[in-house]
Structure formats: C-alpha cells, structure tokens
Design a protein around this motif. Structure first.
Motif, PDB file in Angstrom:
ATOM      1  N   ALA A  89       3.568   7.699  -1.894  1.00  6.54           N
ATOM      2  CA  ALA A  89       2.701   7.709  -2.981  1.00  6.54           C
ATOM      3  C   ALA A  89       1.358   7.265  -2.943  1.00  6.54           C
ATOM      4  O   ALA A  89       0.257   7.966  -3.337  1.00  6.54           O
ATOM      5  CB  ALA A  89       3.358   7.149  -4.235  1.00  6.54           C
ATOM      6  N   VAL A  90       1.135   6.346  -1.864  1.00  8.21           N
ATOM      7  CA  VAL A  90      -0.084   5.828  -1.471  1.00  8.21           C
ATOM      8  C   VAL A  90      -0.722   6.336  -0.077  1.00  8.21           C
ATOM      9  O   VAL A  90      -1.336   5.508   0.399  1.00  8.21           O
ATOM     10  CB  VAL A  90      -0.201   4.231  -1.746  1.00  8.21           C
ATOM     11  N   ASP A  91      -0.006   6.789   0.372  1.00  9.82           N
ATOM     12  CA  ASP A  91      -0.270   7.579   1.833  1.00  9.82           C
ATOM     13  C   ASP A  91      -0.300   6.383   2.857  1.00  9.82           C
ATOM     14  O   ASP A  91      -0.991   6.467   3.716  1.00  9.82           O
ATOM     15  CB  ASP A  91      -1.430   8.496   1.862  1.00  9.82           C
ATOM     16  N   GLY A  92       0.501   5.397   2.606  1.00 13.67           N
ATOM     17  CA  GLY A  92       0.774   4.315   3.541  1.00 13.67           C
ATOM     18  C   GLY A  92      -0.536   3.234   3.487  1.00 13.67           C
ATOM     19  O   GLY A  92      -0.355   2.219   4.429  1.00 13.67           O
ATOM     20  N   HIS A  93      -1.344   3.333   2.363  1.00  9.95           N
ATOM     21  CA  HIS A  93      -2.111   2.261   2.259  1.00  9.95           C
ATOM     22  C   HIS A  93      -1.668   1.260   1.382  1.00  9.95           C
ATOM     23  O   HIS A  93      -1.654   1.455   0.018  1.00  9.95           O
ATOM     24  CB  HIS A  93      -3.494   2.957   1.688  1.00  9.95           C
ATOM     25  N   PHE A  94      -1.213   0.247   1.730  1.00  8.55           N
ATOM     26  CA  PHE A  94      -0.716  -0.933   0.797  1.00  8.55           C
ATOM     27  C   PHE A  94      -1.513  -1.549  -0.359  1.00  8.55           C
ATOM     28  O   PHE A  94      -1.177  -1.724  -1.530  1.00  8.55           O
ATOM     29  CB  PHE A  94      -0.338  -2.276   1.746  1.00  8.55           C
ATOM     30  N   HIS A 102       2.574   8.916   9.317  1.00 11.99           N
ATOM     31  CA  HIS A 102       1.825  10.041   9.417  1.00 11.99           C
ATOM     32  C   HIS A 102       1.229  10.143  10.858  1.00 11.99           C
ATOM     33  O   HIS A 102       0.086  10.372  10.794  1.00 11.99           O
ATOM     34  CB  HIS A 102       1.062  10.350   8.162  1.00 11.99           C
ATOM     35  N   GLY A 103       1.804   9.447  11.724  1.00  7.23           N
ATOM     36  CA  GLY A 103       1.382   9.526  13.168  1.00  7.23           C
ATOM     37  C   GLY A 103       0.132   8.583  13.298  1.00  7.23           C
ATOM     38  O   GLY A 103      -0.465   8.460  14.626  1.00  7.23           O
ATOM     39  N   LYS A 104      -0.291   7.675  12.168  1.00  2.00           N
ATOM     40  CA  LYS A 104      -1.304   6.797  12.562  1.00  2.00           C
ATOM     41  C   LYS A 104      -0.815   5.193  12.541  1.00  2.00           C
ATOM     42  O   LYS A 104      -0.111   5.011  11.803  1.00  2.00           O
ATOM     43  CB  LYS A 104      -2.428   6.795  11.404  1.00  2.00           C
ATOM     44  N   PRO A 105      -1.445   4.577  13.372  1.00  2.00           N
ATOM     45  CA  PRO A 105      -1.169   3.246  13.620  1.00  2.00           C
ATOM     46  C   PRO A 105      -1.334   2.522  12.280  1.00  2.00           C
ATOM     47  O   PRO A 105      -2.228   2.796  11.512  1.00  2.00           O
ATOM     48  CB  PRO A 105      -1.633   2.667  14.843  1.00  2.00           C
ATOM     49  N   VAL A 106      -0.466   1.569  11.828  1.00  6.47           N
ATOM     50  CA  VAL A 106      -0.399   0.767  10.736  1.00  6.47           C
ATOM     51  C   VAL A 106      -0.610  -0.845  10.921  1.00  6.47           C
ATOM     52  O   VAL A 106       0.527  -1.193  11.872  1.00  6.47           O
ATOM     53  CB  VAL A 106       0.355   1.237   9.473  1.00  6.47           C
ATOM     54  N   ARG A 107      -1.516  -1.541  10.374  1.00  6.26           N
ATOM     55  CA  ARG A 107      -1.456  -2.852  10.697  1.00  6.26           C
ATOM     56  C   ARG A 107      -2.012  -3.491   9.233  1.00  6.26           C
ATOM     57  O   ARG A 107      -2.651  -3.114   8.641  1.00  6.26           O
ATOM     58  CB  ARG A 107      -2.111  -3.325  11.642  1.00  6.26           C
ATOM     59  N   TYR A 108      -1.053  -4.291   8.641  1.00 15.04           N
ATOM     60  CA  TYR A 108      -1.264  -4.935   7.293  1.00 15.04           C
ATOM     61  C   TYR A 108      -0.731  -6.514   7.260  1.00 15.04           C
ATOM     62  O   TYR A 108       0.363  -6.592   7.686  1.00 15.04           O
ATOM     63  CB  TYR A 108      -0.442  -4.125   6.417  1.00 15.04           C
ATOM     64  N   THR A 109      -1.821  -7.126   6.841  1.00 11.68           N
ATOM     65  CA  THR A 109      -1.281  -8.778   6.820  1.00 11.68           C
ATOM     66  C   THR A 109      -2.013  -9.334   5.485  1.00 11.68           C
ATOM     67  O   THR A 109      -3.110  -9.027   5.238  1.00 11.68           O
ATOM     68  CB  THR A 109      -1.526  -9.483   7.888  1.00 11.68           C
ATOM     69  N   ARG A 110      -1.293  -9.885   4.684  1.00  8.05           N
ATOM     70  CA  ARG A 110      -1.837 -10.430   3.413  1.00  8.05           C
ATOM     71  C   ARG A 110      -1.089 -11.685   2.994  1.00  8.05           C
ATOM     72  O   ARG A 110       0.206 -11.591   2.911  1.00  8.05           O
ATOM     73  CB  ARG A 110      -1.826  -9.420   2.166  1.00  8.05           C
ATOM     74  N   THR A 111      -1.739 -12.833   2.795  1.00 12.79           N
ATOM     75  CA  THR A 111      -1.087 -13.962   2.003  1.00 12.79           C
ATOM     76  C   THR A 111      -1.242 -14.008   0.789  1.00 12.79           C
ATOM     77  O   THR A 111      -2.144 -14.041   0.120  1.00 12.79           O
ATOM     78  CB  THR A 111      -1.534 -15.272   2.797  1.00 12.79           C
ATOM     79  N   PHE A 112      -0.018 -14.178  -0.110  1.00  9.57           N
ATOM     80  CA  PHE A 112      -0.090 -14.183  -1.656  1.00  9.57           C
ATOM     81  C   PHE A 112       0.035 -15.329  -1.976  1.00  9.57           C
ATOM     82  O   PHE A 112       0.796 -16.247  -1.221  1.00  9.57           O
ATOM     83  CB  PHE A 112       1.100 -13.291  -1.935  1.00  9.57           C
ATOM     84  N   SER A 113      -0.149 -15.961  -3.039  1.00  6.72           N
ATOM     85  CA  SER A 113      -0.035 -17.110  -3.760  1.00  6.72           C
ATOM     86  C   SER A 113       1.646 -17.825  -3.805  1.00  6.72           C
ATOM     87  O   SER A 113       1.802 -18.695  -3.587  1.00  6.72           O
ATOM     88  CB  SER A 113      -0.582 -17.437  -5.092  1.00  6.72           C
ATOM     89  N   ASN A 114       2.225 -16.722  -4.154  1.00  9.10           N
ATOM     90  CA  ASN A 114       3.805 -16.682  -4.181  1.00  9.10           C
ATOM     91  C   ASN A 114       4.418 -15.611  -4.300  1.00  9.10           C
ATOM     92  O   ASN A 114       3.876 -14.432  -4.359  1.00  9.10           O
ATOM     93  CB  ASN A 114       3.979 -17.536  -5.422  1.00  9.10           C
ATOM     94  N   SER A 115       5.801 -15.803  -4.212  1.00  8.43           N
ATOM     95  CA  SER A 115       6.513 -14.566  -4.132  1.00  8.43           C
ATOM     96  C   SER A 115       6.506 -13.482  -5.318  1.00  8.43           C
ATOM     97  O   SER A 115       6.396 -12.228  -5.025  1.00  8.43           O
ATOM     98  CB  SER A 115       8.188 -14.979  -3.868  1.00  8.43           C
ATOM     99  N   CYS A 116       6.300 -14.075  -6.499  1.00 15.06           N
ATOM    100  CA  CYS A 116       5.987 -13.256  -7.627  1.00 15.06           C
ATOM    101  C   CYS A 116       4.916 -12.176  -7.469  1.00 15.06           C
ATOM    102  O   CYS A 116       5.037 -11.123  -7.775  1.00 15.06           O
ATOM    103  CB  CYS A 116       6.142 -13.885  -9.002  1.00 15.06           C
ATOM    104  N   GLU A 117       3.946 -12.920  -7.073  1.00 14.76           N
ATOM    105  CA  GLU A 117       2.572 -12.243  -7.004  1.00 14.76           C
ATOM    106  C   GLU A 117       2.635 -11.005  -5.831  1.00 14.76           C
ATOM    107  O   GLU A 117       2.316  -9.955  -5.944  1.00 14.76           O
ATOM    108  CB  GLU A 117       1.464 -13.039  -6.413  1.00 14.76           C
TER     109      GLU A 117
END
Length: 137
Positions: free
Chosen positions: A78-83, A109-124
C-alpha cells in the motif's frame, strides 16, 4: 612433556583461528537470491549493543516467513515499500522510554531497501509500522 602438549594445543588453536578467519570473507560475500519482494527484518529491544534482538525473513510472493506475512506484505504494498509512509494506527502509548530499533534490508520491486529507526518503545513502533515489525506474533 607438558611443554610439548601445551605447544601442540596452542598450535591447534592457532590453526583453528586461521581457518575461521579464512572462512569469514566467504560468508560475507554471500548474495541473497530470493525472487520477488523480500525483507530481512530485525527488532532490537534496549541498547543496540547489548539488547535482545529478533529477526525474520519476510517474503511477499507469496507471503511467508513472518508470523503476520500477509498483513505485512499488504501494508508495504500500500505504501510501495516506503516505511515512513505507513499510516499511523490510533493508539494510546505509555510515556515510558524503552527504546526499540527496527531495521529492514532487502529488495522491494527490484530496488534495494534499507530502513532503520529507533522508537521510544514497542507501542510507538507498533503504532507507526503496523504489522511489519510485529515479530512476536
């Protein structure tokens, strides 16, 4: 006699260390050969250096490898792989700082993906990523 045995043990340990060191570059150069959309997802609770880390492989053609694979693949499609475009869910999260880091790498979709994010807690994290990083079920 003790001197000879000690030297033999040291020599054996040195040989084992050389074999292990020589094998490491082979593993590091291994290329993933998954077809379609795939992501290796990890979630680290706590300090990244010593926290509890869990991971799984999410395959989306067909959805598998993740406890909520179908939902996660649908969310990412739904977001084309954009977190960062995942719409937040309505939730009330506690104001407790218990850091959680989400990391994804793979191909969408054939493109490399790298995503890293630190959240305040599991709920967030759950509120902002939906089922994608729900690795506990």
């Amino acid at each position: 006699m003790t001197y000879t045995i000690t030297n033999a043990v040291r020599g054996g340990l040195l040989a084992a260390a050389i074999l292990v060191a020589g094998a490491a570059p082979v593993q590091a150069s291994h290329q993933h050969t998954f077809s379609g959309d795939w992501l290796y997802l990890t979630v680290t609770h706590g300090d990244g250096r010593s926290g509890d880390m869990r991971g799984t492989l999410l395959l989306c053609d067909p959805p598998q490898g993740h406890t909520r694979a179908a939902e996660a693949c649908e969310q990412l499609a739904a977001v084309d792989g954009h977190f960062e475009r995942i719409p937040p869910m309505a939730a009330i999260c506690p104001m407790i700082y218990a850091p959680v880091t989400a990391h994804a790498r793979g191909t969408w979709h054939g493109k490399p993906v790298r995503y890293t994010r630190t959240f305040s807690n599991s709920c967030e994290m759950a509120t902002l990523t939906g089922p994608v990083f729900a690795l506990d079920g």
